[in-house]
Design an enzyme around this catalytic site. Sequence first.
Site, mmCIF file in Angstrom:
data_model
loop_
_atom_site.group_PDB
_atom_site.id
_atom_site.type_symbol
_atom_site.label_atom_id
_atom_site.label_comp_id
_atom_site.label_asym_id
_atom_site.label_seq_id
_atom_site.Cartn_x
_atom_site.Cartn_y
_atom_site.Cartn_z
ATOM 1 N N ASP A 204 0.864 -1.179 0.000
ATOM 2 C CA ASP A 204 0.000 0.000 0.000
ATOM 3 C C ASP A 204 0.898 1.226 0.000
ATOM 4 O O ASP A 204 2.128 1.106 -0.101
ATOM 5 C CB ASP A 204 -0.944 -0.002 1.212
ATOM 6 C CG ASP A 204 -2.298 0.623 0.882
ATOM 7 O OD1 ASP A 204 -2.328 1.807 0.494
ATOM 8 O OD2 ASP A 204 -3.325 -0.067 1.008
ATOM 9 N N HIS A 292 -3.005 3.151 -4.646
ATOM 10 C CA HIS A 292 -2.320 2.740 -3.416
ATOM 11 C C HIS A 292 -0.903 2.218 -3.688
ATOM 12 O O HIS A 292 -0.463 1.233 -3.088
ATOM 13 C CB HIS A 292 -3.129 1.670 -2.682
ATOM 14 C CG HIS A 292 -4.407 2.176 -2.083
ATOM 15 N ND1 HIS A 292 -4.437 3.085 -1.056
ATOM 16 C CD2 HIS A 292 -5.703 1.915 -2.371
ATOM 17 C CE1 HIS A 292 -5.698 3.359 -0.729
ATOM 18 N NE2 HIS A 292 -6.483 2.667 -1.529
ATOM 19 N N GLU A 352 -10.223 2.726 -4.780
ATOM 20 C CA GLU A 352 -9.830 4.094 -4.419
ATOM 21 C C GLU A 352 -8.736 4.658 -5.341
ATOM 22 O O GLU A 352 -7.654 5.046 -4.892
ATOM 23 C CB GLU A 352 -9.371 4.125 -2.946
ATOM 24 C CG GLU A 352 -10.476 3.726 -1.983
ATOM 25 C CD GLU A 352 -10.068 3.751 -0.534
ATOM 26 O OE1 GLU A 352 -10.940 3.914 0.333
ATOM 27 O OE2 GLU A 352 -8.856 3.577 -0.244
#
Length: 768
Positions: A204, A292, A352
């Site tokens: 991440d 990410h 995201e």
Amino acid sequence: MMITFGIKYKNLLPALLILISCTKSMAQESAGKFPLIPYPAKLVAGKGSFVITRNTNIIAAKQFSNEATELNQLMLKGLGKQLLPAKNAKSNVIKFIYSEALTAPEAYQLNITTRQVIITAKDPAGVFHAIETIRQLLPVSIEKGKVSKALVLPALTIEDHPAYEWRGMHLDVSRHFFSVAYLKKFIDRMALYKMNKLHLHLTDDQGWRIEIKKYPKLTEEGAWRMFNNQDSACMKKAKDNPDFIIDKEHIIQRDGKTLYGGFYTQQEMKGVVAYAAARHIDIIPEIDMPGHMMAAINSYPFLTCNGENSWGKLFTKPICPGNETTYEFAQNVFSEIMDIFPSKYIHIGGDEVDRTDWEKSDSCKALMAREGIKDLPALQSYFINRMEKFFNSKGRKLIGWDEIIEGGISPTAIIMYWRTWVPDAPVKAVKNGNTVIMTPGEPLYFDNQPDQYSIDKVYHFNPIPKVLNAEEAKSIIGAQANIWTEMIPSEKRADYMYMPRLTALAEMLWTNQPDRYNSYLKRLVQHYGRMDAMKINYRLPDLPDLLNEYVFTDEGSLSISKPLPTLTIRYTIDGSLPDAKSRELPTALSITNNELVRVAAFTPNGTRGDVYNLNYTKQYMLGPAKIGHTKPGLACKYYKKAFKETALMKNAKTDSTFTINTIEVPSTVKAPSFGITYKGYIDVPADGIYSFYLTCDDGGVLRIGNNITVNNDGNHSAQERSGQAALKMGAHPFKLDFIEGGGGFTLKLKYSLNGSAPQDIPAEWFKN
């Protein structure tokens, strides 16, 4: 359908009711005698017991030799000696028998008599689950490695199989890192409760945790960071709670800098994979992309469209799907991942993603024109679909978070649903032909602070959306709980967050019988001792029926029932944290002045549970307001804007107004982030101490009269806060401010009078 009893049969009804009652009593009695979690599909108690000694033999079909090794590891802890293999023993023996008749995956039969133990299964996983059942039937001392001359098993017969194929746990090792030793502990606990999928979030923005030999800087640089805002937030909390102390083994000094991090070598991870496989747990690796990826981009900036690496409005810059070098990098990384992890499932993330830079990129524009890609979500789907083809060419299946369906996805991809605020996402995926795994944030994000309702919510979670028919429901293969570790910096804190919630999830996914909840709670009480022996820093049971704010008119009183008889409840009134030397709470503590009482439960070994801050305020009974003509309901103001706290609504522009007679968010509210003020009067029918329970996601503040009755302000996941008001019969000024920051909302308000059970506020009480 209505059933009627004629004259001939009506006398059978009392007997039938007695039979049903007896059946329930027998089931409860069995649950107490056999505190198994998850509870078997069918269990029949026998007579007597089987005694395992150092002379007991073991006979195992050759397919089950690995499981025989696992049983012997258990016997080594309990007897100090492994069982001897035999060929023809008929008594004092444990047998593993292969049977084609057990067609359900992971099914097993366990028959314990005074002479022998027989485990029957078709596949090795079934045998292993039977061994874990035996483990739970053995004394707790076996978890400590306490050697005995004999181990006693109760006689019984079990027929068992799981309801769901996917019974998973997810652990984020990127935000905070966890050792190989802890991963093995985690696997052991999953195995005890028959969970079978471990999803490791390996990369991440905050850290890259797995060695990739072709790109060594991913771990040389990307595995380490200076302390960030999440670390500092944990350090602040550590002043009151040592579980938030960052594990020191993951802190190093390099070039005069203090760095946090760590990574797994490929060899270390192969060892973890083998350890899990022996316990029939499949480890699914996640390398999160195209978003990410900050930890990777820091070392390899060619991965972005413009060489930049920074935070956007919400998320970090993603890698660039318009460049062939991106696909070369991704395929090289995943090729090494596949060499480490034999699982047929590979998780690509896909959530995201800030696509802003893609819109400006010449290479992305050219790709979109060349491939006929209409928009940015479809461009992300191009990336995911291309990676899926690569996975498939290697015999693997792609899993992605539910955002990957937005631009169109192939029906062969597996969707992991997490966005509670997009309830139709799993339905759309099923209709598209995709297999779905349910992981909704509420209630399956185990990084959300647990409370008195958490176990109930997990146990009663139904993975199947109501709108799916029986055939469509087959596409939902199970569920998992996710542990995101931004605010979980230590192994002890991780334990606290997922235990005992894991046990509720395990039983739900194995049995799919929510009506066993009361039986489960009784069995869970008996598992706390086993968790103690396993040195699990589990969350102690809640102290029942406590509020955050209390009021009294003459004298207050505090009494607390112990949720476990072994606990001691201690308290302070000087503002300090309770510790093992603080005073023990009496049967009833009298309170005559404004007071902050801090209470906590302690185990016999001194472990402290949650600290409860109970504010007591002496208050005159509030008289009713003098009001003229009123109308039913509350007057509401609606603000289409994001707020970090309710006070910021004061000077905001009102977008619209409406009247409502219940505390809820009407369906006309469509903004992703918003605020609502509910204002008017609450007309109570009697004098008394009224308790109010306000559950908010995100924040809310309740005022009655001129006082703040419940303060549940700020941006946070769903949590309940409570408070009281001493009210005389009649109408009192009422105001509730509620804010939603984005990502799905929850708003509930209940009341009780003089200690009655909480219930919804009647609509006729609200006036404006």
